[in-house]
Design a protein around this motif. Structure first.
Motif, PDB file in Angstrom:
ATOM      1  N   LEU B 149       0.806  -1.222   0.000  1.00  0.00           N
ATOM      2  CA  LEU B 149       0.000   0.000   0.000  1.00  0.00           C
ATOM      3  C   LEU B 149       0.838   1.271   0.000  1.00  0.00           C
ATOM      4  N   LEU B 196      -9.770   3.975   2.881  1.00  0.00           N
ATOM      5  CA  LEU B 196      -8.643   4.057   1.938  1.00  0.00           C
ATOM      6  C   LEU B 196      -8.081   2.667   1.650  1.00  0.00           C
ATOM      7  N   THR B 197      -7.951   1.868   2.708  1.00  0.00           N
ATOM      8  CA  THR B 197      -7.387   0.530   2.554  1.00  0.00           C
ATOM      9  C   THR B 197      -8.302  -0.330   1.684  1.00  0.00           C
ATOM     10  N   ALA B 200      -8.023   0.698  -1.998  1.00  0.00           N
ATOM     11  CA  ALA B 200      -6.790   0.221  -2.639  1.00  0.00           C
ATOM     12  C   ALA B 200      -6.820  -1.295  -2.787  1.00  0.00           C
ATOM     13  N   ARG B 201      -7.340  -1.968  -1.756  1.00  0.00           N
ATOM     14  CA  ARG B 201      -7.391  -3.427  -1.782  1.00  0.00           C
ATOM     15  C   ARG B 201      -8.235  -3.900  -2.965  1.00  0.00           C
ATOM     16  N   LEU B 204      -6.386  -3.440  -6.196  1.00  0.00           N
ATOM     17  CA  LEU B 204      -5.234  -4.341  -6.310  1.00  0.00           C
ATOM     18  C   LEU B 204      -5.642  -5.810  -6.385  1.00  0.00           C
TER      19      LEU B 204
END
Lengths: 181, 738
Positions: B149, B196-197, B200-201, B204
């Protein structure tokens, strides 16, 4: 504190949840059903534990032992075994073999892992010692898993990133005289 | 703090520190937009590290074992490289030795193209930054997805890493939210760490499921088994190395250690020193190509797993031949040196770092991997405070590496600057100034002189120049002894010698005299040494040859004192640390060094030892009034902490019954001459203000706050902002002794 107690306390400190049960297929089935909450679950089949222990669990209709690619990509709960566990860190060691343990333990959001209390060793370094685990720790490929996946890159600590956000550990114990609890 | 996303300079513009001006711009950038996040994040790592290493009951022994393994491995590097190559090739993997970064990227690009890869997933690899892999692959039309990250953030912001372990450590949650909102057109809320995590996760995860090839770094490579150890918390390394059929691992050749059994020494040490955890979420030990069947979740029909280990030389072999910088090859990239560094906590790797490598250890790495000494100019930000030394899991003398770089830069720049000569020859200055100190003090206090000093010598005009005492310690001692004979108690027949260091002699004779009077009062005879230059000032400016000459001369004199059965008291902590640490390398005489190490003491440390051995009894000798009224705040000097004497004043005054609060900063920021220098004044003050904030917060209620600091420069730093008198602990002891 004995190794089992130490393991439980450190695994909980690493944000895993832990349950200790008797070493038989019925108890294990009950514990797994309770933990999987009747959802679809990927089961990799044990690498190291006695398959007999899982004999009742695999007969449940929600348990998928031969997942399709799609199931592997989307099912959110997975069950594997571990060949050992570490008391000082609360870690479990999952093999990377021909079996699907590793993908099941990394692609899902909730990883349920079963360990045998007799394979709990004192410290991480003991994994690599011939004096423990009959040298099994020197097996080819494995992951030492300590709590759920996590990051602090986005500011505060967040659990559940690319790997599971939940780690539930089931310890099967023979409850011999040494460990009366 | 200004907004990093709108700042006039981009960190990439100041990554190459070849010029002094760029270093200055980078410092300004960091202080303007990065310090808040950096300080919070590095200090969290640092606090957690102290806690984690405490849990390792054999921490010191582990460090020694780790060091030995690394020393042995670098020594036997060539046979280890062939061993690992054989082990991996024996099971069908490939090993490529890349002499240069171009060789490495060309090889990786060739594999990607031959497998018709459109998308590569990558886990964190600072070494891949070193070789500039992403831009080379992208030029060839291959998409590279950074999956760690922090690296994902940097890929969006186009910034270089600011830290080894947490490359986006300079960014706050707020600045990441804003960056993502500007860059991704999304309806999703991006205001918490979780949001946010998750965002992004999700992006990805799709990349992972589609990727053709996975590229990872390596923390360690075991030669015998061809086994690779990879440490992470997010789970992206597992996915990178196991989902695609093709795995390429990039590893500097220094990552090779003899065998898998050696992993046992490093895993706990690395996790504790790095993120301050007993272990990170995943410690992966793999012997690729893996037995795991190819999953082909990406829709390909790859038949079997393929593995390439790309070993990177890129200057490392040359570094191995460099007697001074070679030590940096032992680094296991834990970042403890950065997290425990006050300057790094304040400016991070965008100022205290180059295009890729950061912090105290980053200088040597930049020299080695870029072939440019000038690019490592950020090594000037190492003040030699030494706090990294006890925290390095492989015992690297990082300040020494930076002194070497400073020394080489002086030569490359065609000689020392006036600034370096001024500070490096402080003793001479003291000697001449002390002939007419009032005149010197008067002249330097004039604003015109300060302006000239700033222009010519590079002394920041905002900083008061240390004053020279009217009477040196030597002179005061002579006068004092004329009227006070020594009362010798039987126990202390052999006596002590107070080393008259430059700072105590010319600037702080009152500290030296307090020491003499306290020991006299306690019946412990003490004499003053001759005035001999010690080499501290020269060493801190990178003037190694001059430091060595002074050290050898002085060590001989100190040996005579020790051989006569006397112990040596040193009031100035930086000089004590010189004798007990730096002289090992400067005088290069282990026998003499071990004598110095054993027989030199801080004054309070010595008294504390006597108390512990019941050779001193202070019962009834302390002013009860002070005991009831005074609350002590104590700031231990950075180098005093490193040599293990940081807590003795705390212990000592506690034993006398005082309540003592201690500072929580690694270094006060003054660090000898550092805080006087134009160019570094702002960093120095920024750090100093942290300490001052803590002092101001000390709750006193009915008691009186007493501030103690053992270092001359620490006291100067505090005096610059505080009204209260700042005492050396021995001065305060004199005040409370009946």
């Amino acid at each position: 504190m004995d190794l089992i107690e130490k393991f439980i306390s450190n695994a909980e400190e690493a944000a895993a949840t832990v349950k200790i049960i008797r070493a038989n297929a019925n108890s294990l089935n009950d514990a797994l059903i309770a933990a999987t909450e009747n959802e679809l679950v990927l089961f990799a089949g044990p690498d190291d534990l006695d398959p007999e222990l899982f004999s009742i669990f695999i007969s449940n209709k929600n348990v998928i032992t031969k997942p399709t690619k799609e199931q592997l990509s989307i099912i959110s709960t997975g069950v594997t075994d571990a060949f050992c566990a570490v008391a000082s860190t609360g870690s479990v060691c999952v093999s990377i073999t021909k079996n699907l343990s590793s993908p099941v333990s990394m692609l899902t959001q909730k990883h349920i892992v079963v360990i045998d209390s007799r394979t709990i060793i004192p410290r991480p370094r003991d994994i690599f010692s011939e004096n423990y685990l009959e040298g099994k720790g020197l097996k080819r490929s494995f992951s030492i898993i300590t709590g759920p996946s996590a990051t602090a890159d986005m500011g505060p600590l967040v659990r559940g990133v690319h790997g599971p956000g939940k780690l539930h550990i089931i310890i099967i114990d023979s409850f011999d005289e040494m460990h009366v609890r | 703090m200004e907004n990093i996303n709108d700042y006039i300079l981009h960190p990439r513009q100041v990554a190459d520190k070849s010029s002094k001006e760029t270093l200055q711009k980078a410092i300004k950038l960091a202080l303007d937009v990065e310090t808040d996040a950096l300080r919070l994040n590095t200090q969290t790592f640092n606090t957690n590290r102290y806690r984690a290493v405490k849990r390792l009951d054999d921490y010191e022994e582990l460090k020694n074992r780790a060091r030995l393994i690394k020393e042995k491995s670098i020594k036997n590097l060539i046979p280890l490289i062939s061993k690992v190559t054989k082990a991996i090739e024996a099971r069908g993997g490939k090993v490529f030795y890349a002499k240069t970064k171009e060789d490495a990227t060309a090889y990786i690009k060739k594999i990607c193209l031959s497998r018709e890869a459109k998308l590569v997933v990558k886990s964190k690899s600072i070494t891949s930054e070193e070789i500039g892999l992403n831009s080379d692959l992208e030029k060839a039309g291959i998409e590279v997805a950074e999956t760690d990250l922090a690296e994902f953030i940097l890929q969006v912001s186009k910034e270089q890493p600011s830290h080894n372990v947490a490359p986006a450590i300079h960014r706050s949650r707020e600045s990441i939210s804003e960056l993502f909102k500007r860059n991704f057109k999304t309806e999703k809320k991006l205001d918490t760490g979780e949001e946010l995590t998750e965002f992004a996760r999700d992006i990805l995860r799709q990349k992972f499921l589609k990727a053709d090839i996975g590229i990872s770094g390596a923390n360690f490579v075991a030669a015998k088994e061809g086994s690779i150890l990879l440490v992470e918390s997010e789970g992206n390394i597992r996915l990178t190395t196991q989902l695609p059929a093709v795995h390429i691992a990039i590893a500097g050749i220094e990552k090779i250690i003899p065998s898998k059994k050696d992993f046992g020494v490093f895993i706990e040490l690395l996790a504790a020193s790095g993120t301050g955890q007993p272990l990170t979420s995943y410690t992966n030990i793999i012997e690729p190509p893996l037995d795991l069947p190819v999953l082909n979740l990406n829709g390909r029909n790859d038949g079997k797993r393929e593995f390439h280990l790309v070993l990177i030389d890129n200057g490392r072999m040359q570094m191995r031949d460099d007697e001074e910088l070679k030590e940096a090859l032992y680094c296991i990239r834990c970042s403890a040196c950065m997290n425990s560094c006050s300057n790094f906590q304040t400016v991070g790797g965008h100022a205290f770092g180059g295009e890729c490598y950061t912090g105290g250890i980053g200088g040597a790495w930049t020299v080695a991997t870029t072939g440019s000494l000038e690019k490592a100019r950020f090594a000037e930000l190492c003040t030699g405070c030494s706090r990294c030394i006890p925290n390095c899991p492989v015992l690297i003398d990082i300040p020494r590496l930076n002194t070497t770089i400073k020394n080489r830069l002086i030569k490359a720049d065609g000689g020392a600057s006036l600034q370096k000569l001024f500070f490096g020859n402080f003793s001479k200055l003291g000697k001449y100034s002390s002939i007419v100190p009032t005149l010197t003090n008067f002249i330097v206090s004039l604003s015109i002189s300060k302006l000239l000093m700033e222009k010519i010598v590079g002394l920041d005009k905002r900083r008061p120049i240390p004053r020279f005492a009217n009477k040196t310690l030597k002179r005061q001692y002579k006068l004092y002894r004329k009227s006070n004979s020594i009362q010798i108690s039987d126990v202390f027949k052999k006596g002590l010698v107070l080393f008259a260091d430059v700072f105590t002699n010319y600037n702080n004779p009152q500290v030296g005299m307090a020491t003499v009077r306290v020991f006299d009062k306690l019946g412990i005879p003490i004499k003053l040494s001759k005035i001999i230059e010690d080499g501290r000032a020269a060493q801190s400016q990178g003037l190694i040859e001059s430091a060595r000459q002074s050290a050898i001369k002085l060590a001989g004199y100190l040996e005579e004192i020790i051989d006569s059965g006397k112990e040596i008291i040193v009031a100035e902590p930086s000089v004590l640390a010189l004798f007990r640490y730096d002289y090992k390398k400067l005088i290069n005489n282990d026998y003499l060094f071990s004598k110095l190490e054993k027989h030199t003491y801080d004054p309070i440390e010595y008294l504390n030892k006597l108390l512990n051995h019941s050779e001193l009894d202070l019962t009834g000798k302390i002013e009860i009034k002070k005991l009831n009224s005074d609350k002590i705040f104590y700031h231990a000097h950075c180098q005093l902490k490193t040599i293990g004497a940081g807590n003795t004043a705390l212990e000592f005054f506690n034993k006398l019954g005082f309540i003592v609060e201690i500072s929580n900063v690694e270094c006060c920021g003054m660090a000898g001459s550092f805080g006087y220098k134009k160019g570094y004044y702002d960093i120095s003050k920024n750090i100093g203000n942290e300490l001052i904030k803590q002092i101001k917060k000390v709750a006193t209620r009915d008691s009186k706050k007493v501030i103690l600091a053992s270092g001359t420069s620490c006291r100067e730093q505090l005096r610059d902002e505080l009204e209260e008198t700042i005492y050396h602990p021995i001065e305060y002891l004199e005040k409370i002794l009946k």
